[in-house]
Write an enzyme that holds these catalytic residues in place. Sequence first.
Site, PDB file in Angstrom:
ATOM      1  N   ASP A   1       0.858  -1.177   0.000  1.00  0.00           N
ATOM      2  CA  ASP A   1       0.000   0.000   0.000  1.00  0.00           C
ATOM      3  C   ASP A   1       0.908   1.245   0.000  1.00  0.00           C
ATOM      4  OD1 ASP A   1      -2.257   1.739   0.654  1.00  0.00           O
ATOM      5  OD2 ASP A   1      -1.503   1.698   2.714  1.00  0.00           O
ATOM      6  N   PHE A   2       0.314   2.419  -0.180  1.00  0.00           N
ATOM      7  CA  PHE A   2       1.123   3.647  -0.163  1.00  0.00           C
ATOM      8  C   PHE A   2       0.963   4.419   1.159  1.00  0.00           C
ATOM      9  CE2 PHE A   2       1.952   8.140  -0.987  1.00  0.00           C
ATOM     10  CZ  PHE A   2       3.272   8.047  -1.404  1.00  0.00           C
ATOM     11  N   ASP A   3      -0.205   5.057   1.368  1.00  0.00           N
ATOM     12  CA  ASP A   3      -0.377   5.928   2.547  1.00  0.00           C
ATOM     13  C   ASP A   3      -0.401   5.114   3.835  1.00  0.00           C
ATOM     14  OD1 ASP A   3      -1.095   8.828   1.569  1.00  0.00           O
ATOM     15  OD2 ASP A   3      -2.096   7.447   0.204  1.00  0.00           O
TER      16      ASP A   3
ATOM     17  N   ASP B   1      -1.973  -0.907   5.777  1.00  0.00           N
ATOM     18  CA  ASP B   1      -2.285  -0.364   7.106  1.00  0.00           C
ATOM     19  C   ASP B   1      -3.766  -0.103   7.335  1.00  0.00           C
ATOM     20  OD1 ASP B   1      -2.413   1.858   5.284  1.00  0.00           O
ATOM     21  OD2 ASP B   1      -2.465   3.147   7.044  1.00  0.00           O
TER      22      ASP B   1
HETATM   23 MG   LIG Z   1      -2.916   3.029   3.615  1.00  0.00          MG
END
Ligand SMILES: [Mg+2]
Length: 269
Positions: A27-29, A207
Amino acid sequence: MPPLTPERLAGLVAPAARRGTLLLSSDFDGTLAPICPDPMGATILPRAAAALCHLATRTPVAILSGRDVTTLARLAPIPGARLSGSYGLERWRDGVLEVAPEAVGRARQLPGIVAALEATIAKGPAGVALERKRWSAAVHFRPAADPLAAAAMLRPALAALAVTTGWSLVGGRMVYELQPPGPRSKGTELRALLSETRARAAVYAGDDLGDIPAFAALTVAVERLELALPVAVLGAETPPELVPAAGGRTLPSPEAWAETLQLLAAAVP
Ligand SMILES: [Mg+2]
């Protein structure tokens, strides 16, 4: 299970990465970039970016995000990485943008939905921000003084808008998004990536709630892979469902995931 550390996780996946058969996905954020009060201000951790740039020359690397893929490409400039944006509605592969037909088919509704969201937000608490994406629209609560109260206040109106438009209301941490209805998720994307890369092992770090379908896709694939590791990256707002969905595998922070990537890059010269 012994606690996961960057050293242990990098050691587990290094053999497959050296063979080029590891799908290294993230994932990124909140995973590659620390959570930032202003969603537009998120920045990939420099050592994560450097490690991914190297690793993408050795084994398939993918980033799956709720962000639209053009924004993702700007925030995560990793040559050779496979990017999936808007929870699977868009893909960026070898310089070519692929868009899911349901996104294109529903695009005419988006301006009306954006206008309705603007009106809803104007009646709610200060600070709530609208992110207009190419194929969807997200409402961010983190900038509000009390994000959870703001989300609780606006959720009924957003759910009603989803019903009247036929769009899907998807929740993340401090964000709700209205998306064209369809089967896409990070789970469908991860399955497609496993197939297109013919990976024999895979790790996926995430996350938030939107990452749980990707964890599930890995869990299902475990029988035909040498190794399948969903990893929950923890933070101040970790949803309680996340850790069990990752089979209890956790890293404490995006910094720990970046350290894992750095150690892995060093182990795959
Ligand atoms: Mg995220």
